[in-house]
Design an enzyme around this catalytic site. Sequence first.
Site, PDB file in Angstrom:
ATOM      1  N   ASN A  42      17.131  56.472  61.888  1.00 29.21           N
ATOM      2  CA  ASN A  42      16.042  55.599  61.451  1.00 29.21           C
ATOM      3  C   ASN A  42      14.761  55.948  62.194  1.00 29.21           C
ATOM      4  OD1 ASN A  42      17.479  54.511  63.659  1.00 29.21           O
ATOM      5  ND2 ASN A  42      16.944  52.407  63.159  1.00 29.21           N
ATOM      6  N   ILE A  43      13.661  55.811  61.461  1.00 33.49           N
ATOM      7  CA  ILE A  43      12.332  56.171  61.976  1.00 33.49           C
ATOM      8  C   ILE A  43      11.406  54.990  61.708  1.00 33.49           C
ATOM      9  CG2 ILE A  43      10.444  57.831  61.866  1.00 33.49           C
ATOM     10  CD1 ILE A  43      12.483  59.798  60.531  1.00 33.49           C
ATOM     11  N   ALA A  46       4.741  51.308  63.354  1.00 29.69           N
ATOM     12  CA  ALA A  46       4.021  50.151  63.878  1.00 29.69           C
ATOM     13  C   ALA A  46       3.644  49.161  62.774  1.00 29.69           C
ATOM     14  CB  ALA A  46       2.770  50.607  64.624  1.00 29.69           C
ATOM     15  N   TYR A  48       5.651  48.443  60.456  1.00 28.29           N
ATOM     16  CA  TYR A  48       6.971  47.914  60.084  1.00 28.29           C
ATOM     17  C   TYR A  48       7.445  48.351  58.690  1.00 28.29           C
ATOM     18  CZ  TYR A  48       6.602  44.741  64.139  1.00 28.29           C
ATOM     19  OH  TYR A  48       6.465  44.211  65.391  1.00 28.29           O
ATOM     20  N   GLU A  55      20.049  56.388  56.587  1.00 29.78           N
ATOM     21  CA  GLU A  55      20.678  56.911  55.367  1.00 29.78           C
ATOM     22  C   GLU A  55      19.644  57.585  54.469  1.00 29.78           C
ATOM     23  OE1 GLU A  55      20.798  53.903  56.734  1.00 29.78           O
ATOM     24  OE2 GLU A  55      22.410  52.684  55.891  1.00 29.78           O
ATOM     25  N   CYS A  86      21.796  48.768  54.376  1.00 27.85           N
ATOM     26  CA  CYS A  86      20.948  47.743  53.749  1.00 27.85           C
ATOM     27  C   CYS A  86      20.961  47.910  52.229  1.00 27.85           C
ATOM     28  CB  CYS A  86      19.528  47.814  54.300  1.00 27.85           C
ATOM     29  SG  CYS A  86      18.525  49.139  53.590  1.00 27.85           S
ATOM     30  N   CYS A  89      19.127  51.014  50.822  1.00 24.77           N
ATOM     31  CA  CYS A  89      19.876  52.269  50.968  1.00 24.77           C
ATOM     32  C   CYS A  89      21.047  52.345  49.988  1.00 24.77           C
ATOM     33  CB  CYS A  89      20.352  52.429  52.405  1.00 24.77           C
ATOM     34  SG  CYS A  89      19.004  52.852  53.536  1.00 24.77           S
TER      35      CYS A  89
HETATM   36  N1  THU Z   1      18.533  50.382  59.465  1.00 21.75           N
HETATM   37  C1  THU Z   1      19.031  51.580  59.052  1.00 21.75           C
HETATM   38  O1  THU Z   1      18.648  52.642  59.566  1.00 21.75           O
HETATM   39  N2  THU Z   1      19.961  51.572  58.061  1.00 21.75           N
HETATM   40  C2  THU Z   1      20.416  50.453  57.448  1.00 21.75           C
HETATM   41  O2  THU Z   1      21.067  50.549  56.415  1.00 21.75           O
HETATM   42  C3  THU Z   1      20.136  49.150  58.051  1.00 21.75           C
HETATM   43  C4  THU Z   1      18.911  49.105  58.899  1.00 21.75           C
HETATM   44  C5  THU Z   1      17.508  50.380  60.520  1.00 21.75           C
HETATM   45  C6  THU Z   1      16.128  50.002  60.045  1.00 21.75           C
HETATM   46  C7  THU Z   1      15.493  49.517  61.323  1.00 21.75           C
HETATM   47  O3  THU Z   1      14.940  50.633  62.000  1.00 21.75           O
HETATM   48  C8  THU Z   1      16.647  48.967  62.137  1.00 21.75           C
HETATM   49  O4  THU Z   1      17.834  49.441  61.536  1.00 21.75           O
HETATM   50  C9  THU Z   1      16.694  47.437  62.180  1.00 21.75           C
HETATM   51  O5  THU Z   1      16.636  46.911  60.906  1.00 21.75           O
END
Ligand code: THU
Length: 135
Positions: A42-43, A46, A48, A55, A86, A89
């Site tokens: 995950n990246i 700022a 949001y 994924e 989520c 994704c």
């Molecule tokens: N996040 C993911 O990378 N994949 C998911 O399917 C759920 C959420 C990340 C997004 C954010 O950087 C952090 O988890 C908190 O939500």
Amino acid sequence: MTDQALVDLAFSMLERSYVPYSRFPVGAALLCPDGTVFTGCNIENAAYGPTICAERTALAKAVSEGHRAFSTIAIAGKSTDYCWPCGVCRQVLYEFAPELTVLVARGDGDYVKLSLKELLPHGFGPSSLDTGANS
Ligand code: THU
């Protein structure tokens, strides 16, 4: 590539995560039928909203390199609960791989194996447009 090896690759991506806001690292590893694996983390941002999940990082890397068929994805986090993908994704993966197998890991290394169709029942995909208003 075994399920365990794919999960291990997802865990190895946690250190690449850029998570200054949530402090919630996520790693992913996406396996193609030809054996190629694309990893992701995950990246965050700022602002949001532009944050990219692990994924979708892996999927974007794969598609941009010419791969559109996928068999399995592993998703790993550090929390006590499994790191469930989520909704966004789930939808984005469904576009390319409705038959995808999903390995969802938690911080202690344990993981569960499900199908994407279990996680996204009655999904809306490319074929859903076949009987749309323009047909
Ligand atoms: N996040 C993911 O990378 N994949 C998911 O399917 C759920 C959420 C990340 C997004 C954010 O950087 C952090 O988890 C908190 O939500």
